[in-house]
Design a protein around this motif. Structure first.
Motif, PDB file in Angstrom:
ATOM      1  N   GLY A 129       1.068  -1.298   0.074  1.00  0.00           N
ATOM      2  CA  GLY A 129       0.052  -0.271   0.019  1.00  0.00           C
ATOM      3  C   GLY A 129       0.841   1.548  -0.099  1.00  0.00           C
ATOM      4  N   ARG A 130       1.860   0.937  -0.674  1.00  0.00           N
ATOM      5  CA  ARG A 130       2.646   2.311  -0.378  1.00  0.00           C
ATOM      6  C   ARG A 130       2.477   3.275  -1.631  1.00  0.00           C
ATOM      7  NH1 ARG A 130       5.009  -2.099  -2.563  1.00  0.00           N
ATOM      8  NH2 ARG A 130       6.174  -2.058  -4.765  1.00  0.00           N
ATOM      9  N   THR A 131       2.887   4.427  -1.352  1.00  0.00           N
ATOM     10  CA  THR A 131       2.586   5.569  -1.711  1.00  0.00           C
ATOM     11  C   THR A 131       4.250   6.238  -2.723  1.00  0.00           C
ATOM     12  OG1 THR A 131       2.855   7.140  -0.823  1.00  0.00           O
ATOM     13  CG2 THR A 131       0.630   6.427  -1.443  1.00  0.00           C
ATOM     14  N   VAL A 132       5.581   5.637  -3.007  1.00  0.00           N
ATOM     15  CA  VAL A 132       6.442   5.832  -3.107  1.00  0.00           C
ATOM     16  C   VAL A 132       6.911   4.798  -3.356  1.00  0.00           C
ATOM     17  CG1 VAL A 132       8.616   6.626  -2.541  1.00  0.00           C
ATOM     18  CG2 VAL A 132       6.642   8.065  -1.832  1.00  0.00           C
ATOM     19  N   HIS A 133       7.627   4.338  -4.425  1.00  0.00           N
ATOM     20  CA  HIS A 133       7.734   3.111  -4.595  1.00  0.00           C
ATOM     21  C   HIS A 133       9.298   2.588  -5.051  1.00  0.00           C
ATOM     22  CE1 HIS A 133       4.226   1.228  -5.527  1.00  0.00           C
ATOM     23  NE2 HIS A 133       3.538   2.687  -6.191  1.00  0.00           N
ATOM     24  N   ASP A 134       9.961   3.649  -4.755  1.00  0.00           N
ATOM     25  CA  ASP A 134      11.584   3.829  -5.207  1.00  0.00           C
ATOM     26  C   ASP A 134      12.267   4.703  -3.936  1.00  0.00           C
ATOM     27  OD1 ASP A 134      12.072   6.347  -6.160  1.00  0.00           O
ATOM     28  OD2 ASP A 134      10.769   5.853  -8.612  1.00  0.00           O
ATOM     29  N   ASP A 135      13.649   5.464  -5.006  1.00  0.00           N
ATOM     30  CA  ASP A 135      14.289   5.277  -3.439  1.00  0.00           C
ATOM     31  C   ASP A 135      14.551   6.782  -3.720  1.00  0.00           C
ATOM     32  OD1 ASP A 135      15.953   4.873  -5.214  1.00  0.00           O
ATOM     33  OD2 ASP A 135      18.045   3.965  -3.567  1.00  0.00           O
ATOM     34  N   SER A 136      14.074   7.663  -4.624  1.00  0.00           N
ATOM     35  CA  SER A 136      14.490   8.921  -4.913  1.00  0.00           C
ATOM     36  C   SER A 136      13.741   9.734  -4.329  1.00  0.00           C
ATOM     37  CB  SER A 136      13.816   9.150  -6.766  1.00  0.00           C
ATOM     38  OG  SER A 136      12.133   9.264  -6.568  1.00  0.00           O
ATOM     39  N   ASP A 137      14.477  10.653  -4.191  1.00  0.00           N
ATOM     40  CA  ASP A 137      14.005  12.515  -3.195  1.00  0.00           C
ATOM     41  C   ASP A 137      12.584  12.394  -3.569  1.00  0.00           C
ATOM     42  OD1 ASP A 137      16.228  12.383  -2.236  1.00  0.00           O
ATOM     43  OD2 ASP A 137      17.150  14.100  -3.142  1.00  0.00           O
ATOM     44  N   THR A 138      11.298  12.981  -3.399  1.00  0.00           N
ATOM     45  CA  THR A 138      10.190  12.919  -3.032  1.00  0.00           C
ATOM     46  C   THR A 138       9.272  13.239  -2.354  1.00  0.00           C
ATOM     47  OG1 THR A 138       8.518  11.539  -4.513  1.00  0.00           O
ATOM     48  CG2 THR A 138       8.994  10.759  -2.961  1.00  0.00           C
ATOM     49  N   LEU A 139       8.082  13.239  -2.210  1.00  0.00           N
ATOM     50  CA  LEU A 139       7.195  13.619  -1.355  1.00  0.00           C
ATOM     51  C   LEU A 139       6.186  12.454  -1.074  1.00  0.00           C
ATOM     52  CD1 LEU A 139       5.330  16.956  -2.686  1.00  0.00           C
ATOM     53  CD2 LEU A 139       7.153  17.011  -1.043  1.00  0.00           C
ATOM     54  N   VAL A 140       5.701  12.625   0.620  1.00  0.00           N
ATOM     55  CA  VAL A 140       4.798  11.383   1.236  1.00  0.00           C
ATOM     56  C   VAL A 140       3.932  11.992   2.153  1.00  0.00           C
ATOM     57  CG1 VAL A 140       6.724  11.166   2.844  1.00  0.00           C
ATOM     58  CG2 VAL A 140       5.205   9.377   1.948  1.00  0.00           C
ATOM     59  N   GLY A 141       2.504  10.863   1.038  1.00  0.00           N
ATOM     60  CA  GLY A 141       1.535  11.894   2.239  1.00  0.00           C
ATOM     61  C   GLY A 141       1.985  10.977   3.839  1.00  0.00           C
ATOM     62  N   VAL A 142       1.153  11.933   5.005  1.00  0.00           N
ATOM     63  CA  VAL A 142       1.431  11.505   6.472  1.00  0.00           C
ATOM     64  C   VAL A 142      -0.138  11.571   6.618  1.00  0.00           C
ATOM     65  CG1 VAL A 142       3.684  10.593   6.694  1.00  0.00           C
ATOM     66  CG2 VAL A 142       2.567  12.721   7.263  1.00  0.00           C
ATOM     67  N   VAL A 143      -0.245  11.226   8.242  1.00  0.00           N
ATOM     68  CA  VAL A 143      -1.149  11.689   8.396  1.00  0.00           C
ATOM     69  C   VAL A 143      -1.082  12.125   9.876  1.00  0.00           C
ATOM     70  CG1 VAL A 143      -3.758  11.205   9.919  1.00  0.00           C
ATOM     71  CG2 VAL A 143      -3.190  10.376   8.078  1.00  0.00           C
ATOM     72  N   TRP A 144      -0.074  13.592  10.776  1.00  0.00           N
ATOM     73  CA  TRP A 144      -0.026  13.630  11.236  1.00  0.00           C
ATOM     74  C   TRP A 144      -0.932  13.790  12.936  1.00  0.00           C
ATOM     75  CZ3 TRP A 144       5.896  13.472  11.569  1.00  0.00           C
ATOM     76  CH2 TRP A 144       6.287  13.747  13.361  1.00  0.00           C
ATOM     77  N   ARG A 145      -0.631  13.218  13.873  1.00  0.00           N
ATOM     78  CA  ARG A 145      -1.921  13.490  15.053  1.00  0.00           C
ATOM     79  C   ARG A 145      -4.059  13.890  14.414  1.00  0.00           C
ATOM     80  NH1 ARG A 145       0.828  14.429  20.389  1.00  0.00           N
ATOM     81  NH2 ARG A 145       2.119  14.981  19.829  1.00  0.00           N
ATOM     82  N   GLY A 146      -3.527  12.703  12.914  1.00  0.00           N
ATOM     83  CA  GLY A 146      -4.892  13.046  12.519  1.00  0.00           C
ATOM     84  C   GLY A 146      -5.768  13.984  12.073  1.00  0.00           C
ATOM     85  N   ARG A 147      -4.111  15.006  10.875  1.00  0.00           N
ATOM     86  CA  ARG A 147      -3.811  15.917  10.124  1.00  0.00           C
ATOM     87  C   ARG A 147      -2.998  15.156   9.032  1.00  0.00           C
ATOM     88  NH1 ARG A 147      -3.222  21.842  12.072  1.00  0.00           N
ATOM     89  NH2 ARG A 147      -4.081  22.399   9.339  1.00  0.00           N
ATOM     90  N   PRO A 148      -3.650  15.072   7.962  1.00  0.00           N
ATOM     91  CA  PRO A 148      -2.982  14.620   6.128  1.00  0.00           C
ATOM     92  C   PRO A 148      -2.008  15.785   6.595  1.00  0.00           C
ATOM     93  CG  PRO A 148      -4.868  15.840   5.492  1.00  0.00           C
ATOM     94  CD  PRO A 148      -4.775  15.892   6.953  1.00  0.00           C
ATOM     95  N   ARG A 149      -0.819  15.573   5.819  1.00  0.00           N
ATOM     96  CA  ARG A 149       0.021  17.077   5.590  1.00  0.00           C
ATOM     97  C   ARG A 149       1.207  15.823   4.435  1.00  0.00           C
ATOM     98  NH1 ARG A 149       1.084  20.645   9.631  1.00  0.00           N
ATOM     99  NH2 ARG A 149       2.836  21.161   8.219  1.00  0.00           N
ATOM    100  N   THR A 150       1.711  16.432   3.802  1.00  0.00           N
ATOM    101  CA  THR A 150       2.993  15.955   3.010  1.00  0.00           C
ATOM    102  C   THR A 150       4.016  16.346   3.541  1.00  0.00           C
ATOM    103  OG1 THR A 150       1.248  16.326   1.500  1.00  0.00           O
ATOM    104  CG2 THR A 150       3.536  16.460   0.468  1.00  0.00           C
ATOM    105  N   VAL A 151       5.284  15.523   3.674  1.00  0.00           N
ATOM    106  CA  VAL A 151       6.915  16.121   4.049  1.00  0.00           C
ATOM    107  C   VAL A 151       7.360  15.165   2.569  1.00  0.00           C
ATOM    108  CG1 VAL A 151       7.944  15.570   6.058  1.00  0.00           C
ATOM    109  CG2 VAL A 151       5.751  15.581   5.896  1.00  0.00           C
ATOM    110  N   PHE A 152       8.793  15.556   3.160  1.00  0.00           N
ATOM    111  CA  PHE A 152      10.415  15.576   2.062  1.00  0.00           C
ATOM    112  C   PHE A 152      10.091  13.962   2.081  1.00  0.00           C
ATOM    113  CE2 PHE A 152      14.245  14.748   1.418  1.00  0.00           C
ATOM    114  CZ  PHE A 152      14.467  15.645  -0.062  1.00  0.00           C
ATOM    115  N   PHE A 153      10.885  13.252   1.539  1.00  0.00           N
ATOM    116  CA  PHE A 153      10.665  11.945   2.051  1.00  0.00           C
ATOM    117  C   PHE A 153      11.916  11.652   0.900  1.00  0.00           C
ATOM    118  CE2 PHE A 153      10.089   7.476   1.364  1.00  0.00           C
ATOM    119  CZ  PHE A 153       9.818   6.587   2.632  1.00  0.00           C
TER     120      PHE A 153
END
Length: 231
Positions: A129-153
């Motif tokens: 169920g991952r949204t990132v499929h390789d090791d390149s520098d990119t963005l990833v979605g997380v849910v931080w304390r119940g809120r959706p956020r986008t973070v460098f990955f």
């Protein structure tokens, strides 16, 4: 008493940020900037083989915080740091705070690593169920304390918790969108371990240098540190 010098009257608590061959340029500086700019009034110093403060039991005994920034491959980094495994474990067990960002999160695990977590780590990019499929520098979605956020990955870990991990001792701050733990704070002895797979400490140039839209997530990094320090 452990860390007495760091917390003595009239002295700012010492925060050590690793800089050396087990990290990459820019990663230690971003963590140091975060800790310096935060609301904790820390005395932030770099530690490592070419720094004024070596990474040693003596240096750690003076500190409240030890931060392990992002870097390259886990196997190579652990070879550079395995002699510090026991001093780092003793530091946290005696009441210190470990902050691990990406590679620093991997190193908090056990295979290989410092063995600070109630479990281990694995690659998010290999999870179902991952949204990132390789090791390149990119963005990833997380849910931080119940809120959706986008973070460098940058090929960060997720955290695999033992069934014995008690809710009172382990606080999951964020999950990836597939539900796996992306950031947490756990107890280790008298201390705490705060780890994140993504890079909420990333500065704007990390995004722009990789052609990515800037998502300022430093408030999440502040939350991680604050939870490690204050519980």
């Amino acid at each position: 008493m452990a860390h007495a010098e760091a917390s003595g009257a009239g002295r700012r608590p010492l925060a050590l940020v690793y800089r050396g061959p087990a990290t990459l340029p820019g990663c230690p500086e971003a963590v140091a900037d975060l800790l310096t700019a935060g609301p904790w009034d820390l005395d932030v110093r770099f530690t490592g083989p070419r720094e004024a403060l070596p990474l040693s039991a003596e240096s750690l005994a003076r500190a409240l915080v030890y931060a392990q920034p992002g870097g390259g491959r886990l196997s190579r980094a652990y070879r550079k740091l395995r002699r510090q495994r026991d001093p780092i474990r003793d530091f946290v067990r005696d009441g210190g705070r470990y902050l691990g960002f990406c590679l620093g999160g991997y190193l908090a695990g056990a295979t290989p690593g410092f063995g600070l977590l109630p479990g281990d780590t694995d690659q998010y990019i290999s999870s179902a169920g991952r949204t990132v499929h390789d090791d390149s520098d990119t963005l990833v979605g997380v849910v931080w304390r119940g809120r959706p956020r986008t973070v460098f990955f940058q090929d960060g870990p997720y955290f695999v918790l033992d069934e014995s991990a008690q809710a009172a001792d382990t606080r999951i701050l964020a999950t990836y969108t597939n539900g796996l733990p992306a950031a947490l704070v756990a107890r280790f002895g008298a201390g705490r371990v705060a780890v994140t797979g993504p890079h909420p400490e990333a500065t704007a140039d990390w995004y722009t240098d990789n052609g990515l839209p800037v998502h300022d997530a430093r408030d999440l990094a502040v939350d991680l540190v604050r939870t490690a320090l204050d519980g």
